[in-house]
Design a protein around this motif. Structure first.
Motif: not given
Lengths: 827, 776
Positions: B77-103
């Motif tokens: 689907p062309d929508q955010v699915v399940f844990d893409e919420v997390h891992f997509g977001k983290f990928a975005a942070y690498y692109i914007t160089h923003q520090y995030y925290f994850d287990v």
């Protein structure tokens, strides 16, 4: 002094031609001893002492105590010093009728053995000459005198100042109360099995206590409570731990030194001492744990002669003992696991023994199944049977049991409930699943989901369990004066909670714990509601009348189907978090599982002024059903005892705190005028035993690595023995310790007390291995080490004995007790 | 060794025949009477498949099919699915160089970041909710999803290669590979921005490398031997760095290495010296402990190098760590707080101000409970003078100087400036939550409730006793002294009587993580002046400080462990480990109500149950062999037993080590945690199928050297029946895959009846199921 006796082993082999006196064969000794032996007793060895050294049964000196009888063949007086200790013990097994002293040199030549054994295969020994001096008497009877002396010492420590504190100390508040329930014969509920508490009750009965005291924590005992007598009777179990420790060490084949040390550690540990001196279950738990280990080791030593009388006796006693220990506290299952693992290994060995016939193999299996599974289960069930027989009056624990069981208790008048349930009746509803409770609601609301009023299952009777049976909103409203309308199969009803007026309600919100089910809540009030308040009655059956179309109180099993959602009202032992007061979650199950007893409900109490009292004759509730029901309820309550993060329980501790005695436990109030008891161990015993566990593991690792490199440090027999004792101690310890790390429930220091025993055995074993049985040290060195260890033990015990005997006056005046920063012994 | 002359040598080595080497790693008592087949006696088809050409054709076909199945409709689907919420977001942070925290460790997420950067994702979309549209937000999500799809597809040939290297025939290897290839759970997991595809791919490479390494065991310390040792270590590190579960792969290689070393230590086998043992030991310590750890650390090093900007993960870290992040404003403008300062407090999670106003709580709430009718204390989102509180000491203070600084664990009172009342809480239920305490205020000059106005400032993260309390960075909990509740708030708003402001109450769980507040601003000092520049040592630093990498790493690693253990909240699709092998329950990833489409993670039930059967048969064979040998019987030829114990036994360890620890974990568990074990069980199933079909294997398979004693070789001969079985089974498997596929691909939409028919087990909680109008 420590010269070994001539040791012989029974292989049951036929007499060899040159066997002069009996068919036992001597065990060859390594040279020093060998030489030594000959100086004393050349004749009895004849010319064949050197002919063969037995390949299998070589043992180092005192290990020979296992499986073999002391030869003491040369029974002349000079030979008694070392050997008599053993022969004394054998005396009871002596086959007297075999003995003929008519004019023979009986001390040197016992009669040939005729092949019949009366006991464990420790073959006949002949009587010793009458002692002529006291020393000789003592030496002849060491095996009896030593344990007797230890028992007397133990009596002194356990009984000294036992009545000093005349208040209810610590958990006496619980167990004393439970004992009272037996005397009053009122049904109560507790998470522990009943045997221990019945013994408390018995102690009360024997000492003339009438069961009237409440046992409120910290209260002073009135004159009517013979608390000293009760404590003494229960402390007797604690006294017996000490001789059991002695005999167990002997059976484990430890050297004399190690036996003494192990026994002294059991005698002088203030933790074991302290816990044994009150009206608690721990002394019994410890006693039966010790007894199980003793029976197991005793049985192990009969293994070379399977199916003999002694073999059966000790196997059977092991089973009985397992049954008793699990009937005192469920912690007994850990020692059961030890016996289980021992048995599995034993059977695995037997399985590999191709000399055994299939029939023998089968017999071995069957014997274990009967004695170690069937017997303990029977003992466990018997304790519950007696429990039910004694407690035949209604009491505080009623509501944990099924309605039928309660109805059979004296003083309960359920059976007088109106028989037929009608609209307008006020009822309580009992879940019929194992361990089920009463449908309950209270003003608190769910903090999650719909935030409506909580509906739970609850085991205590209060008016929050009461519900009114009312017709649906769209139905003709209930008229208190109108014609009676009985509740029938298929009726659609509304259940209105009596104290709050809310209706039993379900909706498509997920339940807080069982996430796949719908939440059940209290919603609306006497006038406000919707069609989500409708429940359809589905009668399953009637335990008394079979299948009927009408709901009767107590006997009708029914289900409640939510009309709008098609789900079923269910309560299945899922415990709510603290906000639900750890009560049981009620949810609405989307799956229609007809067999699921957790969706079955029955009417328990029933009030309706317009209906006559039922006065039913009830079926007896079957024992097995009650037994199972109670056990599930016990498990559920036990699992609900999880640490409450809201409250910091100052008494609770983590398993990691125990082995090095990180903290102790104040057992009573700490006022200056009170007698204070502090549950902690003798530090050297706890620390030393814990260290010994590590040392033993390390030693094992080194030996096994060297073995892989083909270094032979020990011969097969020594290695087997080293492993056997090590395994009993290590696995015993691990089985009693590791489960506490995994289980979520709140744990206390006294949970380590059974565990400690195995650590102490390991301490004895390690000392034995490295010092007392080592060939490297002289007797003198051993004696010095022994002396030093004993004095340290006695000194620390004496230093800390106050915590168990009771500390008088301000505690801060007792100097030097705080050896670790974390002990909260001072104010 | 007498029969040496008769042996058929697979790799004849001229020196070998002259070797008089006595011992061999293989057991002494070999069955010399074993059947060993000639490779030429097999059927033509089999010869073709066993040849390298046939093998390449098979593996290419499998790989192509794997790519096809994983890339099919990957844009749906062309929508955010399940844990893409997390891992997509983290990928975005690498692109914007923003520090995030994850287990989870960073490798897989960095790869997603890389993939996103590669396809031109700018990192502005933050994947906030399941169901957010990628199209409207202009996210190149297909490129990001392609990464796990590629890794997931490549897993199939790796599985094939593992089996092939283990000496099984091509058909058996294809069988194991098809268990993964046609598995709906693996496919569903690989088509989305999730970590598991990377985890499983790296894990299978680890197994492959270790098998390869073992095959070179007679050529110790050669280049190949070292290569595969280091490869094992490298892939192991990648597995661990992809997801925290990867540490299990490290454990299972560790277990295998222990067995291996134990064998080398055995003096009876080879008579090696201790020096020989030590060199082996050191090689493994270096290659499988030190080297992987360096690799693992280097991913963290990159992680810290990339994430240089302040971001949402700041607040998890210690102040010292935060100072290293550019633009971490909280720390840059923090000041010490002195007594009698006027402050505004803000809740860390919901960002509301601690607020009070003269209105009072209503006497009775809707649900009939009563209040204290005290002054309302609420959480308010906007700046307002009603947010001003003065901090009052409960101890004597020096006239001036740093003695007046508020410190950790100080007991204080908070004075509400506009109404001149003190903050208070007491044992009265809060308006919305009966379990929590109501917060109100009390007149300053009325000392009757003095004790109830005492609060302790408890700085977060176990700050030392004398740590000064600072604005911005001084995260703290406000603990009520008499009742020990922590001041807390939650996003639920109060009714109209409190102007829809947020409720503030006392949470009885003092360890609650969301009870953290901070001081937003120091409004005025005790003289009601603007606070002077009082802390010279805290001059704002514009340049981020640097911090030792290892310190950073250790801090982050510890936090990861703590948070991982803290994930205990229940989840509707969480399931117990016992359910997993039987595929009892799945996970709903995504639903679309309009078209009745859904993605439901569920395995190919035929495949999974085959694996379970394979596992149980294997355990049965092993147990039967143990029992038989215990009774001095020897039913299995030695070469076959060696394979079963050493090779398949290793797979069993992989399976067990990746599975058993979950039984001890208290955290949320999902069926996708079983996927690594499922892969291992597919390997076992292949081995078992081989055992059932034929008692021949390719043997020996390890590379021989001059020192190796030659053994009778034999060739796997599964015959035509093997090929037929695998083909037939593959077809059934594929049909089942197609049958469940609508749940895996989330398309096409299903009618209620179709959903019911796809619900093969009653425990699968599918959406849009047709309601049964009345039950049977």
């Amino acid at each position: 002094m420590n010269r070994p006796p001539a040791v012989a082993i029974d292989f049951g082999t036929p007499d060899s031609p040159n066997s002069s006196s009996f068919e036992f064969e001597e065990v060859g000794y390594p040279d020093p001893y060998h030489q030594h032996q000959h100086q004393y007793d050349p004749e009895s060895y004849g010319g064949r002492a050197n002919e063969e050294t037995l390949p299998l049964h070589y043992m180092s000196e005192e290990k020979a105590r296992r499986r073999v009888r002391a030869g003491a063949a040369a029974g002349n007086g000079s030979d008694f010093d070392g050997g008599a200790a053993v022969s004394g013990n054998e005396k009871e097994q002596f086959e007297y009728q075999e003995y003929d002293d008519a004019g023979k040199d009986v001390y040197n030549k016992p009669k040939p053995y005729n092949g019949q054994r009366i006991s464990s295969g420790r073959g006949p020994s002949h009587p010793l000459p009458p002692p002529t001096t006291i020393t000789e008497f003592l030496l002849q009877n060491t095996e009896v005198i030593v344990p007797v002396v230890y028992t007397l010492l133990s009596c002194w420590t356990r009984f000294h100042r036992i009545g000093a504190s005349n208040t209810v100390v610590w958990d006496e508040a619980h167990f004393g109360k439970f004992g009272s329930h037996y005397l009053k014969r009122e049904f109560y509920f507790d998470v522990h099995p009943p045997l221990g508490k019945m013994l408390v009750g018995l102690a009360g009965l024997l000492s003339g206590y009438d069961g009237s005291f409440e046992f409120k924590s910290g209260e002073v005992y009135p004159d009517t409570v013979p608390y000293v007598a009760m404590r003494v009777m229960l402390a007797t179990f604690g006294v017996l731990m000490v001789p059991l420790a002695w005999f167990t060490s002997v059976e484990l084949g430890m050297s004399q030194w190690a036996c003494h040390l192990t026994t002294l550690m059991v005698l002088l540990d203030v933790g074991w001492l302290c816990i044994s001196r009150f009206i608690l279950l721990d002394s019994m738990l410890l006693f039966f744990t010790f007894l199980t280990v003793f029976c197991l080791t005793r049985f192990h030593n009969e293994q070379f002669e399977p199916f003999s009388i002694d073999w059966w006796v000790w196997l059977f006693f092991t089973g009985i003992s397992i049954g008793c220990v699990t009937s005192v506290k469920m912690i007994g299952l850990f020692v059961t696991a030890l016996v289980g693992v021992y048995t599995v290994e034993d059977l695995w060995d037997k399985f590999g023994d191709t000399r055994l016939t299939v029939r023998q193999q089968f017999n071995h299996w069957a014997a274990r199944v009967v004695c170690l599974i069937v017997v303990p289960v029977l003992v466990f069930m018997a304790s519950f049977k007696i429990h039910f027989l004694i407690l035949n009056h209604s009491g505080p624990g009623d509501s944990q049991m099924s309605s039928l069981f309660q109805a059979n208790l004296e003083g309960n008048d359920f059976y007088k409930n109106p028989l037929d349930v009608a609209f307008g009746s006020r009822v309580t509803l009992k879940n019929m699943g194992w361990g089920g409770g009463l449908l309950h609601s209270h003003v608190q609301s769910y903090p999650v989901g719909s935030n409506q009023q909580q509906v739970t299952c609850y085991h205590y009777k209060d008016n929050n369990n009461e519900w009114n049976i009312l017709p649906a909103w769209n139905d003709k409203q209930h008229d208190p004066e109108g014609p009676l309308r009985y509740l029938k199969d298929g009726d659609i009803i509304r259940l209105s909670h009596v104290p709050t007026g809310r209706n039993l309600h379900s909706h498509t919100v997920t339940a807080p714990v069982s996430k796949l089910n719908y939440e059940v809540s209290g919603y609306g009030n006497l006038t406000v509601g919707d069609n989500h308040d409708y429940w359809q009655v589905e009668i399953v059956d009637d335990t008394k009348r079979g299948s009927v179309g009408q709901v009767h109180s107590l006997t009708t099993r029914m289900r409640f189907k939510h009309v709008a959602l098609g789900c079923y009202l269910r309560a299945a032992n899922a415990v709510l978090p603290q906000w639900g007061f750890k009560q049981i979650e009620v949810s609405c199950d989307k799956e229609n599982n007809r067999k699921d007893a957790h969706t079955y409900w029955n009417v328990e109490s029933h009030w309706n002024d317009r209906l006559p009292a039922g006065d039913m004759k009830l079926y007896k509730s079957p024992f097995l059903r009650d037994f199972w029901h109670l056990n599930v309820a016990m498990m559920t309550s036990n699992n609900a005892l999880i640490p409450d993060p809201d409250k910091e329980d100052i008494l609770a501790s983590k398993p990691f705190d125990w082995p090095f005695l990180h903290l102790g436990l104040r057992m009573c109030g700490w006022g200056d005028n009170q007698i204070k008891y502090y549950l902690m161990g003798t530090p050297v015993v706890w620390w030393g035993s814990t260290i010994s566990l590590g040392v033993a593991l390390l030693t094992f690792a080194v030996y096994i690595l060297r073995w892989q490199r083909k270094y032979n440090d020990m011969d097969a027999r020594e290695w087997d023995h080293f492993l056997y004792v090590g395994k009993i101690a290590f696995f015993g310890w691990a089985f009693h310790y590791v489960p506490f790390l995994i289980m979520g429930r709140v744990t206390y220091l006294h949970h380590y007390l059974p565990t400690l025993y195995f650590a102490v055995l390991m301490f004895g074993h390690v000392l034995d291995h490295f010092i007392f049985s080592s060939r490297r040290f002289s007797t003198r060195t051993k004696a010095i080490v022994f002396g030093v260890l004993v004095s340290i033990l006695v000194a620390t015990f004496w230093w800390f004995s106050g915590v168990a005997f009771g500390i008088d006056g301000p505690v801060n005046e007792h100097w030097g007790l705080k050896w670790r920063e974390t002990w909260n012994i001072y104010n | 060794m007498s029969s040496k002359g008769k042996l058929r040598q697979r790799n004849p080595q001229p020196e070998a025949s002259t070797s008089n080497y006595e011992y061999d790693q293989v057991q002494e008592d070999e069955h010399h009477a074993d059947i060993y087949t000639s490779p030429k006696s097999r059927s033509g088809i089999e010869k073709f498949f066993e040849g390298s050409q046939g093998s390449i054709i098979v593996v290419s076909a499998l790989t192509a099919l794997a790519f096809a199945l994983r890339f099919y409709k990957i844009s749906h689907p062309d929508q955010v699915v399940f844990d893409e919420v997390h891992f997509g977001k983290f990928a975005a942070y690498y692109i914007t160089h923003q520090y995030y925290f994850d287990v989870h460790p960073p490798l897989a997420k960095m790869l997603f970041g890389l993939a996103g950067w590669f396809v031109g994702f700018d990192g502005s979309f933050l994947f906030e909710n399941i169901g957010d549209s990628y199209i409207t937000n202009n996210v190149p999500y297909v490129g990001m999803r392609a990464l796990p799809a590629v890794l997931g597809s490549l897993t199939v040939p790796v599985v094939y290669a593992i089996m092939k290297e283990s000496g099984f025939s091509t058909v058996i290897a294809a069988f194991s590979a098809s268990l993964i290839l046609f598995d709906n759970a693996h496919v569903a997991q690989s088509r989305l921005i999730l970590l598991d595809a990377a985890l499983i791919f790296f894990m299978s490479l680890t197994i492959y490398s270790y098998v390869k390494f073992r095959k070179y065991r007679y050529m110790e310390f050669t280049l190949e031997w070292w290569t595969w040792l280091l490869m094992t270590g490298f892939w192991m590190a990648c597995t661990w760095a992809s997801k925290v579960n990867g540490i299990l792969t490290v454990f299972c290689v560790g277990v295998a290495v222990l067995f291996d070393l134990w064998d080398i230590l055995d003096v009876r086998k080879e008579g090696h010296t201790m020096d020989y043992f030590y060199s082996h030991f050191l090689a493994r310590a270096g290659g499988l402990i030190l080297w992987p750890f360096i690799v693992y650390l280097s991913f963290f090093w990159i992680h810290f190098r990339v994430l240089t900007q302040s971001g949402p993960g700041d607040t998890f870290m210690s102040p010292a760590f935060q100072e290293t992040l550019a633009g971490n404003e909280l720390l840059m403008s923090s000041h010490d707080i002195y007594y009698y300062d006027i402050l505004t407090f803000r809740h860390k999670d919901t960002k509301v101000f601690l607020h009070s106003h003269p209105d009072r709580y209503p006497l009775q709430y809707e649900d009939g409970r009563v209040s204290s009718q005290g002054q309302q204390v609420t959480g308010y989102g906007h700046n307002d003078t009603n947010n001003h509180w003065r901090i009052i000491p409960t101890k004597s203070l020096p006239e001036t100087g740093r003695g007046r600084i508020v410190r950790n664990n100080d007991v204080v009172q908070l004075l509400h400036m506009p109404t001149n009342t003190l903050l208070l809480t007491h044992d009265v239920a809060s308006p919305l939550m009966p379990t929590n305490q109501e917060f109100t205020t009390w007149a300053r000059d009325d000392y009757t409730r003095h004790n109830d106005t005492l609060f302790k400032i408890q700085l977060a993260w176990d700050a030392p006793e004398n740590e000064p309390f600072k604005s911005k960075s001084g995260y703290f909990k406000l603990i009520h002294v008499p009742t020990k509740v922590a001041m807390w708030t939650h996003p639920k708003t109060l009714p109209d009587w409190a102007f829809k402001q947020q409720e503030i109450n006392g949470n009885k769980n003092p360890s609650e993580r969301s009870a953290i507040w901070y001081v937003e601003d120091i409004i005025a000092d005790q003289y009601n002046d603007e606070p002077a520049d009082r802390d010279e040592d805290q001059r704002p630093v514009k340049v981020p400080k640097s911090m030792n990498f290892f310190k950073k790493y250790i801090e982050l690693q510890l936090l990861m462990f703590q948070h991982n253990a803290g994930l205990t909240a229940s989840h509707p699709y969480a399931s117990g480990p016992l359910n997993w092998p039987f595929m009892i329950s799945g996970i709903s990833f995504w639903t679309d109500n309009d078209t009745q489409k859904q993605i439901y993670l569920v395995g190919n039930i035929i495949g999974w149950w085959t694996c379970v059967v394979g596992l149980s048969v294997f355990v049965g064979i092993i147990a039967a062999d143990l029992l038989a040998r215990r009774r001095a019987m020897d039913p299995i030829p030695d070469s076959v037993r060696n394979r079963l114990w050493n090779n398949t036994g290793f797979f069993l360890i992989v399976w067990g080590v990746h599975y058993a620890p979950f039984f001890l974990m208290n955290r949320q568990l999902f069926v996708h945690h079983y996927l690594p074990s499922h892969l291992a069980s597919a390997l076992i199933a292949g081995s078992v199928l081989n055992f059932i079909l034929s008692d021949t294997i390719n043997y020996p398979i390890s590379y021989a050297t001059s020192k190796t004693r030659l053994r009778p070789s034999q060739y796997a001969d599964t015959g035509f029946k093997g090929l037929a079985t695998v083909l037939g089974y593959g077809l059934v498997l594929f049909m089942m895959f197609i049958y469940i596929a609508p749940l895996t691909y989330g398309t096409p939409g299903l009618t209620g009846e179709q959903v019911n028919s796809k619900r093969l087990l009653s425990t699968w909680t599918l959406h849009f199921a047709a309601k049964k109008t009345h039950d049977s």
